[in-house]
Scaffold this motif. Structure first.
Motif, PDB file in Angstrom:
ATOM      1  N   THR A 137      16.743  -3.762  -5.254  1.00 16.78           N
ATOM      2  CA  THR A 137      17.298  -4.364  -6.481  1.00 16.78           C
ATOM      3  C   THR A 137      17.186  -3.406  -7.667  1.00 16.78           C
ATOM      4  N   GLU A 167      23.655  -2.235  -5.313  1.00 18.65           N
ATOM      5  CA  GLU A 167      23.169  -3.129  -6.382  1.00 18.65           C
ATOM      6  C   GLU A 167      22.058  -2.452  -7.189  1.00 18.65           C
ATOM      7  N   GLN A 171      22.063  -1.339 -11.117  1.00 16.45           N
ATOM      8  CA  GLN A 171      21.011  -1.804 -12.038  1.00 16.45           C
ATOM      9  C   GLN A 171      20.434  -0.626 -12.837  1.00 16.45           C
ATOM     10  N   ARG A 190      24.672  -2.874   1.254  1.00 20.21           N
ATOM     11  CA  ARG A 190      24.427  -4.019   0.359  1.00 20.21           C
ATOM     12  C   ARG A 190      22.997  -4.511   0.557  1.00 20.21           C
TER      13      ARG A 190
END
Ligand code: URA
Length: 213
Positions: A137, A167, A171, A190
């Motif tokens: 993340t 992702e 971020q 992913r």
């Protein structure tokens, strides 16, 4: 800026393939050893972007000017970062090192990151490499970066990961960090619904050190 290193077919890809292989990764010692070797190879790649000082070296037969890259500060996130970090430390063997303890609460909700420990050398005006193999993340890397920036402004921050999810890259990019370069061996597809990288390699910390309770 993002540098993706598996776009060239080098011997590093063989090591990464072994790390990913669900059967071969059961050999915990080999898994750690391959992470160390990929750390050494990435340290070499990153060093090619450093400023250098020319030093004149005397051999038994003459002299030679050699460009010596600056010595970075190494920082890693416990615990999965340790073997990858050790590879970097073998190459940058004069570096000072810092450690950050972070863990994520597992589950189906977006993981929250708890920071528990931080021991950092001076970072102001220095080149810092933040080493964390799994960029999922991006939350723990961002929290670690905030911890570093609270101590001072590095001349440049290199974030070294092994496998990154799109992702996590998004971020980091949306955080708008200045003077920062992301290096990764691979960008995968992913995150799954538990926020693991797909195909990734699984839980790097558990594979290195055994499952946590
Ligand atoms: N941490 C891991 O070890 N693996 C993942 O896929 C994501 C985070």
């Amino acid at each position: 800026m993002v540098n993706v290193l598996d776009e060239q077919s080098t011997v590093a890809n063989r090591l990464l393939a072994e790390l990913r292989d669900v059967h071969r990764q059961q050999d915990r010692s080999r898994f750690r050893f391959n992470l160390e070797r990929l750390g050494e190879l990435m340290a070499y790649e990153i060093s090619s972007s450093f400023r250098f000082k020319v030093q004149n070296v005397t051999t038994p037969l003459g002299t030679r000017n050699i460009g010596l890259p600056e010595v970075p500060v190494l920082v890693t996130i416990l615990r999965a970062g340790l073997p990858f970090f050790q590879g970097f430390q073998r190459i940058f063997d004069q570096s000072e090192a810092g450690f950050i303890g972070a863990w994520r609460e597992e589950g189906k909700h977006e993981p929250s990151i708890t920071m528990s420990y931080q021991a950092l050398p001076a970072v102001e005006g220095r080149v810092v490499i933040l080493i964390d193999p799994m960029l999922a993340t991006g939350k723990s890397l961002l929290r670690a970066t905030e911890g570093i920036l609270r101590r001072g402004r590095p001349a440049h921050l290199h974030i070294a990961s092994l496998v990154a999810a799109p992702e996590g890259i998004d971020q980091l990019e949306s955080a708008g960090l200045e003077n920062t370069t992301l290096w990764t061996w691979s960008v995968d597809e992913r995150l799954d619904d538990r926020f693991y990288i797909v195909p990734g390699l699984g839980d790097a910390g558990d594979l290195c050190f055994g499952e946590k309770e």
